[in-house]
Design an enzyme around this catalytic site. Structure first.
Site, PDB file in Angstrom:
ATOM      1  CB  ILE A  13     -47.451  53.201 -13.945  1.00  0.00           C
ATOM      2  CG1 ILE A  13     -48.532  52.408 -14.581  1.00  0.00           C
ATOM      3  CG2 ILE A  13     -46.738  52.278 -12.929  1.00  0.00           C
ATOM      4  CD1 ILE A  13     -49.536  53.242 -15.403  1.00  0.00           C
ATOM      5  CB  SER A  35     -41.788  56.176  -2.411  1.00  0.00           C
ATOM      6  OG  SER A  35     -41.273  57.273  -3.165  1.00  0.00           O
ATOM      7  NE  ARG A  36     -35.938  55.402  -5.403  1.00  0.00           N
ATOM      8  CZ  ARG A  36     -35.317  55.186  -6.486  1.00  0.00           C
ATOM      9  NH1 ARG A  36     -34.141  54.908  -6.673  1.00  0.00           N
ATOM     10  NH2 ARG A  36     -35.991  56.022  -7.642  1.00  0.00           N
ATOM     11  CE  LYS A  89     -45.988  47.963 -19.462  1.00  0.00           C
ATOM     12  NZ  LYS A  89     -44.902  48.394 -20.123  1.00  0.00           N
TER      13      LYS A  89
HETATM   14  P1  NAP Z   1     -41.367  55.464 -13.367  1.00  0.00           P
HETATM   15  O1  NAP Z   1     -42.175  56.760 -13.566  1.00  0.00           O
HETATM   16  O2  NAP Z   1     -39.841  55.771 -13.769  1.00  0.00           O
HETATM   17  O3  NAP Z   1     -41.373  55.102 -11.889  1.00  0.00           O
HETATM   18  C1  NAP Z   1     -40.728  54.199 -11.254  1.00  0.00           C
HETATM   19  C2  NAP Z   1     -40.555  54.339  -9.699  1.00  0.00           C
HETATM   20  O4  NAP Z   1     -39.953  53.061  -9.232  1.00  0.00           O
HETATM   21  C3  NAP Z   1     -39.914  55.504  -9.422  1.00  0.00           C
HETATM   22  O5  NAP Z   1     -40.711  56.803  -9.318  1.00  0.00           O
HETATM   23  C4  NAP Z   1     -39.297  55.108  -8.229  1.00  0.00           C
HETATM   24  O6  NAP Z   1     -40.128  55.589  -7.039  1.00  0.00           O
HETATM   25  C5  NAP Z   1     -39.233  53.665  -8.113  1.00  0.00           C
HETATM   26  N1  NAP Z   1     -37.557  53.293  -8.216  1.00  0.00           N
HETATM   27  C6  NAP Z   1     -37.152  52.142  -7.505  1.00  0.00           C
HETATM   28  N2  NAP Z   1     -35.916  51.859  -8.110  1.00  0.00           N
HETATM   29  C7  NAP Z   1     -35.751  52.734  -8.990  1.00  0.00           C
HETATM   30  C8  NAP Z   1     -34.521  52.889  -9.878  1.00  0.00           C
HETATM   31  N3  NAP Z   1     -33.495  52.391  -9.845  1.00  0.00           N
HETATM   32  N4  NAP Z   1     -34.574  53.799 -10.991  1.00  0.00           N
HETATM   33  C9  NAP Z   1     -35.676  54.558 -11.347  1.00  0.00           C
HETATM   34  N5  NAP Z   1     -36.985  54.172 -10.327  1.00  0.00           N
HETATM   35  C10 NAP Z   1     -36.813  53.369  -9.328  1.00  0.00           C
HETATM   36  O7  NAP Z   1     -41.692  54.208 -14.266  1.00  0.00           O
HETATM   37  P2  NAP Z   1     -43.191  53.803 -14.663  1.00  0.00           P
HETATM   38  O8  NAP Z   1     -43.470  54.562 -15.805  1.00  0.00           O
HETATM   39  O9  NAP Z   1     -44.098  54.134 -13.268  1.00  0.00           O
HETATM   40  O10 NAP Z   1     -42.974  52.343 -15.042  1.00  0.00           O
HETATM   41  C11 NAP Z   1     -42.671  51.488 -13.627  1.00  0.00           C
HETATM   42  C12 NAP Z   1     -43.190  49.933 -14.166  1.00  0.00           C
HETATM   43  O11 NAP Z   1     -44.374  50.063 -14.705  1.00  0.00           O
HETATM   44  C13 NAP Z   1     -42.479  49.635 -15.506  1.00  0.00           C
HETATM   45  O12 NAP Z   1     -42.164  48.361 -15.465  1.00  0.00           O
HETATM   46  C14 NAP Z   1     -43.218  49.926 -16.426  1.00  0.00           C
HETATM   47  O13 NAP Z   1     -43.122  49.150 -17.582  1.00  0.00           O
HETATM   48  C15 NAP Z   1     -44.822  49.763 -15.958  1.00  0.00           C
HETATM   49  N6  NAP Z   1     -45.791  50.469 -16.737  1.00  0.00           N
HETATM   50  C16 NAP Z   1     -45.663  51.885 -16.819  1.00  0.00           C
HETATM   51  C17 NAP Z   1     -46.773  52.491 -17.649  1.00  0.00           C
HETATM   52  C18 NAP Z   1     -46.473  53.918 -17.792  1.00  0.00           C
HETATM   53  O14 NAP Z   1     -47.301  54.526 -18.701  1.00  0.00           O
HETATM   54  N7  NAP Z   1     -45.765  54.872 -17.298  1.00  0.00           N
HETATM   55  C19 NAP Z   1     -47.760  51.820 -18.179  1.00  0.00           C
HETATM   56  C20 NAP Z   1     -47.880  50.682 -17.638  1.00  0.00           C
HETATM   57  C21 NAP Z   1     -46.725  49.790 -17.106  1.00  0.00           C
HETATM   58  P3  NAP Z   1     -39.888  56.057  -5.771  1.00  0.00           P
HETATM   59  O15 NAP Z   1     -38.974  57.359  -5.988  1.00  0.00           O
HETATM   60  O16 NAP Z   1     -40.987  56.098  -5.174  1.00  0.00           O
HETATM   61  O17 NAP Z   1     -38.835  55.072  -5.037  1.00  0.00           O
END
Ligand code: NAP
Length: 311
Positions: A13, A35-36, A89
């Site tokens: 996101i 970012s990690r 969220k």
């Molecule tokens: P994601 O692709 O898994 O990305 C989360 C990022 O957070 C990871 O790339 C990582 O970034 C970092 N991170 C730090 N601690 C972590 C851990 N213990 N496990 C995994 N990642 C960790 O998730 P996302 O879809 O972007 O979602 C993140 C948030 O945005 C959630 O709360 C989700 O509900 C919300 N959201 C997502 C979407 C969607 O469509 N994907 C839409 C709206 C809202 P680094 O490697 O850079 O540290």
């Protein structure tokens, strides 16, 4: 003056929405990321939040785009450093965490903004205005998507605190609680949890808003196109649909409103304005309904689910 933003977590996101939205919003700019795993060519990149805060005393706002697990600790660190806090969220993993973040922000005189991006979809406010003139007699939410398509490789959604199918489902609840004036209550819930997993893959909710019955079906096992729809019947005999996650609104088959996705640009503009006004915005209604579902649900164990293979 432009507010300096530090962004934490460069996942799906952050890349798809936060970075372009910050670039498109007047009065804010990206000053650093934490970012990690990732770096950006045009912004200082730090391995973690602590390093980013120490290196950038000029940061006004920290925007957390990480999973809900761990967000509380990150949020507390941001507020203790005296920076304003913007939360993806769900705003925290639990109600007690977000209450503490709220109190800490107030003590630190910092803005805290719990964002609900789906409320910023183009047709949500027009639908709300339309509904203000009428009474909803029945509401049905259908929120179905393919988890393999929308959450590839995301293990955290299946872990405790990851919410499972409520990760998208809370978007529907955020729209519902914006559309209606009456507070929404949960009556009952059934959560279907695949064998060997910690969070639901599907949920059926019965809710009410005043005397208006509401049903919600969330399902991650959809293999066709996603369906993100809220259907509203009214006392005037209308059948309205808020469709495509809030992007389109029609009444009795005629389109009333349809718009492009500017959800995240609106969120950053709102954050900028909240900071300027010294205010916070923390509506916990969607998170409370999810917490209520986990507290009161009937739990079913369903077939194991392989996130990689097509069924
Ligand atoms: P994601 O692709 O898994 O990305 C989360 C990022 O957070 C990871 O790339 C990582 O970034 C970092 N991170 C730090 N601690 C972590 C851990 N213990 N496990 C995994 N990642 C960790 O998730 P996302 O879809 O972007 O979602 C993140 C948030 O945005 C959630 O709360 C989700 O509900 C919300 N959201 C997502 C979407 C969607 O469509 N994907 C839409 C709206 C809202 P680094 O490697 O850079 O540290």
């Amino acid at each position: 003056m432009s507010l300096a933003i530090g962004l934490v977590g460069l996942g799906a996101i952050a890349k798809a929405q936060h970075l372009p939205a910050i670039a498109a919003t007047e009065g804010v700019h990206l000053a650093a990321i934490a970012s990690r795993n990732a770096t950006l060519p045009d912004a200082p990149s730090h391995h973690g939040l602590t390093e980013m805060l120490a290196a950038h005393p000029e940061l006004d706002i920290v925007s957390l785009c990480t999973p809900p697990q761990g967000r509380f600790e990150q949020g507390m660190e941001v507020l203790h450093a005296g920076r304003h806090l913007m939360l993806e969220k769900p705003p925290a993993m639990s109600l007690s965490e977000i209450e503490t973040l709220r109190e800490t922000a107030a003590q630190a005189e910092c803005t805290i903004f719990a964002t609900w991006h789906s409320r910023e979809a183009a047709a949500v406010e027009p639908a709300r205005a339309w509904l203000l003139e009428r009474k909803a007699t029945r509401i049905a939410i259908a929120w179905r998507e393919d988890v393999r398509k929308w959450h590839p490789g995301q293990e955290w959604i299946w872990q405790p605190g990851g919410l499972g199918v409520f990760d998208p489902g809370i978007n529907a609840l955020s729209i519902l609680t914006r559309l209606l004036h009456d507070p929404v209550h949960l009556k009952s819930a059934t959560l279907n949890i695949p064998e060997g997993r910690q969070t639901p893959i599907a949920a059926d909710l019965t809710l009410c808003a005043g005397d208006t019955p509401v049903t919600a079906q969330f399902d991650w096992r959809e293999t066709g196109d996603e369906l993100w729809r809220i259907t509203i019947e009214t006392d005037e005999g209308d059948l309205a649909q808020l469709d495509k996650g809030g992007a389109e609104f029609s009444v009795n088959g005629a389109q009333i409103c349809r718009g492009n996705n500017h959800e995240y640009a609106r969120l950053y503009a709102r954050m900028r304005d909240l900071v300027a006004q010294g205010q916070s915005d923390l509506d916990l209604a969607p998170l409370r309904l999810v917490a209520d579902a986990f507290m009161t649900a009937r739990f079913n164990t369903v077939a194991p689910f392989d996130t990689e293979a097509a069924q």
